[in-house]
Design a protein around this motif. Structure first.
Motif, PDB file in Angstrom:
ATOM      1  N   GLU A   1       0.828  -1.208   0.000  1.00  0.00           N
ATOM      2  CA  GLU A   1       0.000   0.000   0.000  1.00  0.00           C
ATOM      3  C   GLU A   1       0.865   1.262   0.000  1.00  0.00           C
ATOM      4  OE1 GLU A   1      -2.688   2.016   3.390  1.00  0.00           O
ATOM      5  OE2 GLU A   1      -3.363   0.003   2.809  1.00  0.00           O
ATOM      6  N   VAL A   2       1.898   1.280   0.812  1.00  0.00           N
ATOM      7  CA  VAL A   2       2.794   2.436   0.875  1.00  0.00           C
ATOM      8  C   VAL A   2       3.535   2.613  -0.450  1.00  0.00           C
ATOM      9  CG1 VAL A   2       4.858   3.402   1.984  1.00  0.00           C
ATOM     10  CG2 VAL A   2       3.077   2.328   3.372  1.00  0.00           C
ATOM     11  N   VAL A   3       4.046   1.528  -1.013  1.00  0.00           N
ATOM     12  CA  VAL A   3       4.770   1.625  -2.286  1.00  0.00           C
ATOM     13  C   VAL A   3       3.813   2.080  -3.394  1.00  0.00           C
ATOM     14  CG1 VAL A   3       6.094   0.354  -4.022  1.00  0.00           C
ATOM     15  CG2 VAL A   3       6.523  -0.049  -1.595  1.00  0.00           C
ATOM     16  N   ALA A   4       2.552   1.634  -3.343  1.00  0.00           N
ATOM     17  CA  ALA A   4       1.556   2.091  -4.318  1.00  0.00           C
ATOM     18  C   ALA A   4       1.359   3.604  -4.211  1.00  0.00           C
ATOM     19  CB  ALA A   4       0.239   1.358  -4.109  1.00  0.00           C
ATOM     20  N   GLU A   5       1.319   4.138  -2.980  1.00  0.00           N
ATOM     21  CA  GLU A   5       1.181   5.579  -2.765  1.00  0.00           C
ATOM     22  C   GLU A   5       2.386   6.323  -3.337  1.00  0.00           C
ATOM     23  OE1 GLU A   5       0.784   6.031   1.461  1.00  0.00           O
ATOM     24  OE2 GLU A   5      -1.124   4.937   1.519  1.00  0.00           O
ATOM     25  N   VAL A   6       3.580   5.810  -3.062  1.00  0.00           N
ATOM     26  CA  VAL A   6       4.810   6.431  -3.558  1.00  0.00           C
ATOM     27  C   VAL A   6       4.826   6.422  -5.086  1.00  0.00           C
ATOM     28  CG1 VAL A   6       7.321   6.174  -3.699  1.00  0.00           C
ATOM     29  CG2 VAL A   6       6.164   5.929  -1.490  1.00  0.00           C
ATOM     30  N   ALA A   7       4.454   5.290  -5.680  1.00  0.00           N
ATOM     31  CA  ALA A   7       4.443   5.170  -7.143  1.00  0.00           C
ATOM     32  C   ALA A   7       3.428   6.134  -7.756  1.00  0.00           C
ATOM     33  CB  ALA A   7       4.138   3.732  -7.547  1.00  0.00           C
ATOM     34  N   ALA A   8       2.243   6.229  -7.163  1.00  0.00           N
ATOM     35  CA  ALA A   8       1.201   7.113  -7.696  1.00  0.00           C
ATOM     36  C   ALA A   8       1.653   8.573  -7.679  1.00  0.00           C
ATOM     37  CB  ALA A   8      -0.087   6.940  -6.896  1.00  0.00           C
ATOM     38  N   LYS A   9       2.362   8.977  -6.631  1.00  0.00           N
ATOM     39  CA  LYS A   9       2.861  10.353  -6.552  1.00  0.00           C
ATOM     40  C   LYS A   9       3.866  10.654  -7.656  1.00  0.00           C
ATOM     41  CE  LYS A   9       2.351  11.110  -1.586  1.00  0.00           C
ATOM     42  NZ  LYS A   9       3.067  11.268  -0.305  1.00  0.00           N
ATOM     43  N   ARG A  10       4.472   9.604  -8.191  1.00  0.00           N
ATOM     44  CA  ARG A  10       5.492   9.785  -9.223  1.00  0.00           C
ATOM     45  C   ARG A  10       4.995   9.350 -10.595  1.00  0.00           C
ATOM     46  NH1 ARG A  10      10.047  11.560  -6.816  1.00  0.00           N
ATOM     47  NH2 ARG A  10      10.216  11.195  -4.586  1.00  0.00           N
ATOM     48  N   GLY A  11       3.664   9.234 -10.738  1.00  0.00           N
ATOM     49  CA  GLY A  11       3.063   8.942 -12.044  1.00  0.00           C
ATOM     50  C   GLY A  11       3.168   7.492 -12.476  1.00  0.00           C
ATOM     51  N   SER A  12       3.351   6.598 -11.555  1.00  0.00           N
ATOM     52  CA  SER A  12       3.452   5.171 -11.884  1.00  0.00           C
ATOM     53  C   SER A  12       2.441   4.408 -11.032  1.00  0.00           C
ATOM     54  CB  SER A  12       4.876   4.664 -11.641  1.00  0.00           C
ATOM     55  OG  SER A  12       5.031   3.345 -12.146  1.00  0.00           O
ATOM     56  N   SER A  13       2.593   3.096 -10.980  1.00  0.00           N
ATOM     57  CA  SER A  13       1.673   2.273 -10.194  1.00  0.00           C
ATOM     58  C   SER A  13       2.402   1.063  -9.639  1.00  0.00           C
ATOM     59  CB  SER A  13       0.496   1.805 -11.058  1.00  0.00           C
ATOM     60  OG  SER A  13       0.949   0.872 -12.023  1.00  0.00           O
ATOM     61  N   ILE A  14       1.819   0.475  -8.609  1.00  0.00           N
ATOM     62  CA  ILE A  14       2.381  -0.746  -8.032  1.00  0.00           C
ATOM     63  C   ILE A  14       2.334  -1.868  -9.062  1.00  0.00           C
ATOM     64  CG2 ILE A  14       0.231  -1.496  -6.941  1.00  0.00           C
ATOM     65  CD1 ILE A  14       3.726  -1.941  -5.400  1.00  0.00           C
ATOM     66  N   GLU A  15       1.277  -1.902  -9.859  1.00  0.00           N
ATOM     67  CA  GLU A  15       1.153  -2.949 -10.883  1.00  0.00           C
ATOM     68  C   GLU A  15       2.287  -2.855 -11.913  1.00  0.00           C
ATOM     69  OE1 GLU A  15      -2.656  -2.242  -8.885  1.00  0.00           O
ATOM     70  OE2 GLU A  15      -1.347  -0.852  -9.980  1.00  0.00           O
ATOM     71  N   ALA A  16       2.653  -1.629 -12.293  1.00  0.00           N
ATOM     72  CA  ALA A  16       3.769  -1.455 -13.229  1.00  0.00           C
ATOM     73  C   ALA A  16       5.073  -1.941 -12.605  1.00  0.00           C
ATOM     74  CB  ALA A  16       3.889   0.014 -13.644  1.00  0.00           C
ATOM     75  N   LEU A  17       5.287  -1.616 -11.326  1.00  0.00           N
ATOM     76  CA  LEU A  17       6.499  -2.074 -10.641  1.00  0.00           C
ATOM     77  C   LEU A  17       6.538  -3.597 -10.561  1.00  0.00           C
ATOM     78  CD1 LEU A  17       6.649   0.530  -7.742  1.00  0.00           C
ATOM     79  CD2 LEU A  17       8.172   0.399  -9.722  1.00  0.00           C
ATOM     80  N   GLU A  18       5.400  -4.220 -10.280  1.00  0.00           N
ATOM     81  CA  GLU A  18       5.344  -5.686 -10.224  1.00  0.00           C
ATOM     82  C   GLU A  18       5.612  -6.292 -11.589  1.00  0.00           C
ATOM     83  OE1 GLU A  18       2.259  -6.383  -6.510  1.00  0.00           O
ATOM     84  OE2 GLU A  18       1.431  -5.915  -8.490  1.00  0.00           O
ATOM     85  N   GLN A  19       5.053  -5.705 -12.622  1.00  0.00           N
ATOM     86  CA  GLN A  19       5.264  -6.235 -13.972  1.00  0.00           C
ATOM     87  C   GLN A  19       6.730  -6.128 -14.388  1.00  0.00           C
ATOM     88  OE1 GLN A  19       2.929  -4.323 -17.035  1.00  0.00           O
ATOM     89  NE2 GLN A  19       3.025  -6.127 -18.324  1.00  0.00           N
TER      90      GLN A  19
END
Length: 198
Positions: free
Chosen positions: A171-189
């Motif tokens: 959840e925290v990493v998803a928040e960090v990614a969203a603030k930087r224009g990305s997503s947790i799903e993109a990081l997982e992929q």
């Protein structure tokens, strides 16, 4: 030679037997049924000539695979040199319940581990903090390492430990990614966020 770190679980299926072995005892070991997703993510980057920063997050016994990874990194010989490694670790109390504290401190002294941040869920004094809370507090720095901008080497986040902790960290990493224009799903992929939880 194989070194195992085992914490005995009362009424466990295997740990009481392993903890009953003596130094030098021999046992027959079979190879793992699957490779560790944590190590596989790191090795995949090495195979393409990258040595990205490693952002490790663990609680309790979840630090064990990271101890093995830090030992591997201490041996050197990696493409691009040894990566920068930061560890966010959750435990009950740092003073008497941080797993492998002496080894972690030795890795820090040797420069293998650049940062060790510890969250205490049952501190002897002060406020309770979970590892995901600590990660949220460090969100700006964590985000800079994960999304360094043009020309920077993008970090890999490896998470190991309890499923509840892993969900909070995700959840925290998803928040960090969203603030930087990305997503947790993109990081997982991209295999830049990999978790092994139980």
């Amino acid at each position: 030679v194989v070194r195992l770190t085992v914490r005995e679980v009362v009424d466990g299926a295997c740990s009481p037997w392993l903890c009953g072995l003596g130094v030098g005892d021999s046992i027959l070991c079979l190879p793992p049924r699957r490779p560790s997703p944590l190590l596989a993510a790191w090795e995949a980057r090495q195979q393409v000539g990258e040595s990205p920063p490693l952002l490790l997050v663990a609680n309790g016994a979840g630090v064990a695979p990271f101890i093995a990874l830090l030992e591997l990194l201490a041996g050197g010989g990696f493409v691009g040199g040894a990566p920068a490694v930061q560890l966010w670790m959750g435990c009950r109390r740092r003073a008497d319940a941080l797993p492998h504290s002496s080894r972690l401190e030795a890795f820090a002294r040797a420069g293998v581990l650049q940062t060790l941040r510890v969250a205490e869920s049952r501190p002897s004094s002060g406020q309770r903090q979970l590892v995901q809370d600590l990660l949220r507090d460090d969100g700006d720095e964590f985000g800079r390492l994960l999304f360094p901008g043009t020309g920077g080497c993008q970090a890999i986040v490896l998470v190991c430990g309890a499923a509840s902790m892993g969900a909070g960290v995700r959840e925290v990493v998803a928040e960090v990614a969203a603030k930087r224009g990305s997503s947790i799903e993109a990081l997982e992929q991209e295999r830049r966020f990999v978790a092994e939880l139980w």
